[in-house]
Design a protein around this motif. Structure first.
Motif, PDB file in Angstrom:
ATOM      1  N   ILE A   1       0.905  -1.365   0.203  1.00  0.00           N
ATOM      2  CA  ILE A   1       0.000  -0.131   0.139  1.00  0.00           C
ATOM      3  C   ILE A   1       0.812   1.403   0.029  1.00  0.00           C
ATOM      4  N   ASN A   2       1.048   2.101  -1.088  1.00  0.00           N
ATOM      5  CA  ASN A   2       1.903   3.080  -1.375  1.00  0.00           C
ATOM      6  C   ASN A   2       1.011   4.341  -1.176  1.00  0.00           C
ATOM      7  N   ALA A   3       1.651   5.478  -0.984  1.00  0.00           N
ATOM      8  CA  ALA A   3       1.023   6.734  -1.228  1.00  0.00           C
ATOM      9  C   ALA A   3       1.254   7.394  -2.309  1.00  0.00           C
ATOM     10  N   GLU A   4       0.346   7.015  -3.181  1.00  0.00           N
ATOM     11  CA  GLU A   4       0.452   7.022  -4.668  1.00  0.00           C
ATOM     12  C   GLU A   4      -0.670   7.147  -5.425  1.00  0.00           C
ATOM     13  N   ASN A   5      -0.849   7.786  -6.445  1.00  0.00           N
ATOM     14  CA  ASN A   5      -2.196   7.776  -7.393  1.00  0.00           C
ATOM     15  C   ASN A   5      -2.207   6.297  -7.848  1.00  0.00           C
ATOM     16  N   PRO A   6      -3.423   5.568  -7.630  1.00  0.00           N
ATOM     17  CA  PRO A   6      -3.681   4.140  -8.022  1.00  0.00           C
ATOM     18  C   PRO A   6      -3.545   3.874  -9.376  1.00  0.00           C
ATOM     19  N   LEU A   7      -3.419   4.800 -10.274  1.00  0.00           N
ATOM     20  CA  LEU A   7      -3.293   4.536 -11.620  1.00  0.00           C
ATOM     21  C   LEU A   7      -1.964   5.011 -12.269  1.00  0.00           C
ATOM     22  N   THR A   8      -1.510   6.279 -11.939  1.00  0.00           N
ATOM     23  CA  THR A   8      -0.498   6.797 -12.566  1.00  0.00           C
ATOM     24  C   THR A   8       0.638   6.651 -11.579  1.00  0.00           C
ATOM     25  N   PHE A   9       0.471   6.305 -10.452  1.00  0.00           N
ATOM     26  CA  PHE A   9       1.586   5.964  -9.169  1.00  0.00           C
ATOM     27  C   PHE A   9       2.553   7.280  -8.880  1.00  0.00           C
ATOM     28  N   ALA A  10       1.789   8.564  -9.470  1.00  0.00           N
ATOM     29  CA  ALA A  10       2.199   9.808  -8.779  1.00  0.00           C
ATOM     30  C   ALA A  10       2.428   9.860  -7.322  1.00  0.00           C
ATOM     31  N   PRO A  11       3.254  10.259  -6.814  1.00  0.00           N
ATOM     32  CA  PRO A  11       3.677  10.189  -5.281  1.00  0.00           C
ATOM     33  C   PRO A  11       2.687  11.135  -4.779  1.00  0.00           C
ATOM     34  N   SER A  12       2.195  10.728  -3.393  1.00  0.00           N
ATOM     35  CA  SER A  12       1.140  11.645  -2.634  1.00  0.00           C
ATOM     36  C   SER A  12       1.699  11.770  -1.202  1.00  0.00           C
ATOM     37  N   PRO A  13       2.471  12.550  -1.016  1.00  0.00           N
ATOM     38  CA  PRO A  13       2.929  12.513   0.313  1.00  0.00           C
ATOM     39  C   PRO A  13       2.062  13.594   0.981  1.00  0.00           C
ATOM     40  N   GLY A  14       2.131  13.705   2.345  1.00  0.00           N
ATOM     41  CA  GLY A  14       1.093  14.607   2.950  1.00  0.00           C
ATOM     42  C   GLY A  14       0.729  13.746   4.335  1.00  0.00           C
ATOM     43  N   ARG A  15      -0.070  14.676   5.106  1.00  0.00           N
ATOM     44  CA  ARG A  15      -0.732  13.904   6.434  1.00  0.00           C
ATOM     45  C   ARG A  15      -1.746  13.226   6.243  1.00  0.00           C
ATOM     46  N   ILE A  16      -1.692  11.832   7.084  1.00  0.00           N
ATOM     47  CA  ILE A  16      -2.928  11.087   7.075  1.00  0.00           C
ATOM     48  C   ILE A  16      -4.036  11.602   7.876  1.00  0.00           C
ATOM     49  N   THR A  17      -4.992  12.020   7.580  1.00  0.00           N
ATOM     50  CA  THR A  17      -6.127  12.584   8.631  1.00  0.00           C
ATOM     51  C   THR A  17      -6.611  11.316   9.058  1.00  0.00           C
ATOM     52  N   TYR A  18      -6.951  10.320   8.475  1.00  0.00           N
ATOM     53  CA  TYR A  18      -7.667   9.275   9.218  1.00  0.00           C
ATOM     54  C   TYR A  18      -7.085   8.048   8.791  1.00  0.00           C
ATOM     55  N   TYR A  19      -6.784   6.804   9.775  1.00  0.00           N
ATOM     56  CA  TYR A  19      -6.143   5.673   9.450  1.00  0.00           C
ATOM     57  C   TYR A  19      -6.858   4.611  10.290  1.00  0.00           C
ATOM     58  N   HIS A  20      -7.170   3.455   9.379  1.00  0.00           N
ATOM     59  CA  HIS A  20      -8.009   2.525   9.809  1.00  0.00           C
ATOM     60  C   HIS A  20      -7.353   1.333   9.374  1.00  0.00           C
ATOM     61  N   PRO A  21      -6.604   0.417   9.870  1.00  0.00           N
ATOM     62  CA  PRO A  21      -6.350  -0.636   9.172  1.00  0.00           C
ATOM     63  C   PRO A  21      -7.056  -1.803   9.815  1.00  0.00           C
ATOM     64  N   PRO A  22      -7.181  -2.752   8.577  1.00  0.00           N
ATOM     65  CA  PRO A  22      -8.098  -3.962   8.857  1.00  0.00           C
ATOM     66  C   PRO A  22      -7.528  -5.133   9.928  1.00  0.00           C
ATOM     67  N   GLY A  23      -8.553  -6.033  10.316  1.00  0.00           N
ATOM     68  CA  GLY A  23      -7.865  -7.037  11.361  1.00  0.00           C
ATOM     69  C   GLY A  23      -8.705  -8.182  10.969  1.00  0.00           C
ATOM     70  N   GLY A  24      -8.806  -9.050  12.103  1.00  0.00           N
ATOM     71  CA  GLY A  24      -9.306 -10.428  11.683  1.00  0.00           C
ATOM     72  C   GLY A  24      -8.299 -11.468  11.425  1.00  0.00           C
ATOM     73  N   LEU A  25      -8.860 -12.772  11.620  1.00  0.00           N
ATOM     74  CA  LEU A  25      -8.087 -13.825  11.156  1.00  0.00           C
ATOM     75  C   LEU A  25      -7.354 -13.924   9.972  1.00  0.00           C
ATOM     76  N   GLY A  26      -6.181 -14.112  10.072  1.00  0.00           N
ATOM     77  CA  GLY A  26      -5.160 -14.094   8.989  1.00  0.00           C
ATOM     78  C   GLY A  26      -4.782 -13.066   8.517  1.00  0.00           C
ATOM     79  N   VAL A  27      -4.951 -11.848   9.205  1.00  0.00           N
ATOM     80  CA  VAL A  27      -4.700 -10.441   8.683  1.00  0.00           C
ATOM     81  C   VAL A  27      -3.701  -9.968   9.326  1.00  0.00           C
ATOM     82  N   ARG A  28      -2.502  -9.373   8.548  1.00  0.00           N
ATOM     83  CA  ARG A  28      -1.320  -8.730   9.330  1.00  0.00           C
ATOM     84  C   ARG A  28      -1.184  -7.483   8.499  1.00  0.00           C
ATOM     85  N   VAL A  29      -0.646  -6.422   9.256  1.00  0.00           N
ATOM     86  CA  VAL A  29      -0.554  -4.897   8.627  1.00  0.00           C
ATOM     87  C   VAL A  29       0.747  -4.604   9.104  1.00  0.00           C
TER      88      VAL A  29
END
Length: 453
Positions: free
Chosen positions: A338-366
């Motif tokens: 998971i990169n801080a990039e445009n999902p189609l052009t891959f142009a970098p997208s640096p900056g502040r993360i205003t909300y962050y929620h990683p997934p969880g559950g069985l068999g999941v690692r972040v």
């Protein structure tokens, strides 16, 4: 075992190493640039040392400052992570000269495998299959034309000291050769200060298969299966999985044995990855990475073996904790970068993360070093984190991946999460029917359908 390890890296890999050290009761030292003063690994380490301004050349690549940080804190070992100085033989030598253990292979092995020509020659000597090509660097255009005629077009021209696709050009026909050779040399000189190149047969639609190996430098080595890293853009991996959907047990066992026996004969110590192109049931060696890989978690998921702990044990002088017969494989694992990039052009997208929620559950690692409010700096790679999912089989793994990608939220910047949501639903991906050029074709079609944007 070491008493204090300095982690000469940043981001999620620094945090990954820190956690392994903590579990073994080892004190940790984080080094950081001024841009990373608020990084998670800096917050969690027992000690931290600022080693310079944001530019990597003045901080994470500055060997004197890292050695000074070791001396100031009394660190008796350095873990380099991946990237930066992880495959710098001179760095390993300097540390050893100062009585500090480099947690990785010997400087000799780093140097051999870091030179593509020496690496290929070593692979041939050790019985590892290689791509047909030149025995060493090509001397001039006439030499290149003779070799290309022998190998057969198309051919691939590659920088001897290269990596990441730099200094790499394809010549489809003899008419293309002179320009491709000139361009590859110029790129190699600019990127690596070395314009030597070699020539290999260009494979049409191969897969990228890599074998994880671990050695202890005492004549013991094991393979921990393979990873399929064929989903790439510009020679950069974006999705990795293990085991490969293209191989059967016989194929993976065969290439695994070849690699493990070769590394045992070499006397290799630490983690390493031997990378191949695979086409028509044949493996062709392309390079060896003498370090931990970004995608190591998928191997950990299917083997249950902590590769960083094993690195630390081996570097401290212990033998491998497992024999080949102890290694078992369970289920299937996939990693998405998971990169801080445009999902189609891959142009970098640096900056502040205003909300962050990683997934969880069985068999999941972040694996991530970010948090809500964290600022992705513009100075380094754009990795936000790695999503790794594990299931009893590939179908369950894909099902779990789709669910976790829907849960994963990163606001304030662009990310590649939407791309992975689409990929996880693609028929070719579901069927495991892709090669190293599949993603480039897919993205080109998407851009065309989107009016070229």
């Amino acid at each position: 075992m070491f008493s204090k390890v300095l982690i000469a890296n940043r981001g999620e890999i620094a945090l990954r190493v820190l956690r392994a050290c903590k579990e073994l009761g080892i004190q940790t030292v984080a080094v950081h640039s001024t841009a990373d003063a608020d990084a998670m690994h800096v917050r969690l380490a027992d000690e931290s040392v600022c080693i310079g301004p944001p530019a990597a050349s003045e901080s994470y690549l500055n060997i004197p400052r890292i050695v000074s940080a070791c001396e100031i804190t009394g660190a008796d070992a350095v873990h380099p992570g991946y990237g930066f100085l992880s495959e710098n033989a001179r760095f390993a030598e300097i540390l050893e000269a100062h009585g500090i253990r480099f947690i990785g292979p010997s400087a000799e092995h780093i140097r051999i495998m870091g030179d593509k020509i020496q690496a290929k020659e070593t692979a041939v000597r050790l019985g590892i299959p290689v791509v047909p090509g030149s025995q060493g660097a090509v001397r001039d255009e006439a030499d290149a034309r003779r070799l290309a005629a022998e190998i057969g077009y198309p051919v691939l021209i590659k920088a001897s000291a290269g990596g990441g696709g730099r200094g790499m050009k394809v010549a489809e026909t003899e008419a293309d050769l002179a320009r491709a050779l000139q361009t590859a040399r110029a790129e190699a000189r600019s990127a690596f200060g070395d314009d030597s190149v070699y020539i290999e047969k260009y494979l049409g639609r191969p897969r990228h298969i890599e074998v994880q190996v671990m050695g202890d430098g005492q004549g013991n080595a094991v393979h921990l299966g393979e990873r399929d890293c064929s989903l790439q853009r510009r020679h950069q991996k974006v999705w990795e999985e293990a085991p490969s959907p293209a191989l059967d047990d016989g194929q993976r066992g065969r290439i695994g044995r070849v690699v493990a026996e070769a590394m045992a004969e070499l006397g290799y110590s630490g983690a390493g990855t031997v990378e191949f192109l695979y086409e028509n049931d044949e493996f062709y060696f392309i390079e060896m990475n003498t370090r931990l890989q970004v995608e190591h978690p998928v191997t950990e998921a299917i083997t249950g073996i902590d590769l960083v702990v094993e690195q630390l044990r081996v570097a401290s002088g212990s033998r491998l904790s497992v024999r080949q017969e102890d290694v078992t494989f369970s289920g299937h694992a996939i990693e998405c970068r998971i990169n801080a990039e445009n999902p189609l052009t891959f142009a970098p997208s640096p900056g502040r993360i205003t909300y962050y929620h990683p997934p969880g559950g069985l068999g999941v690692r972040v694996d991530s070093g970010v948090y809500q409010g964290y600022v992705i700096p513009p100075y380094y790679d754009s990795l936000i984190g790695k999503l790794i999912v594990h299931g009893r089989n590939r179908a369950e793994c894909l099902m779990r991946l789709r669910r976790t990608l829907d849960e994963f939220v990163v606001d304030g910047i662009q990310s590649t999460i939407p791309l992975f949501r689409d990929l996880a639903k693609e028929p070719d991906i579901i069927a495991g029917n892709y090669d190293i050029r599949w993603l480039e074709r897919y993205l080109a079609d998407r851009r065309e359908a989107d009016g070229g944007r």
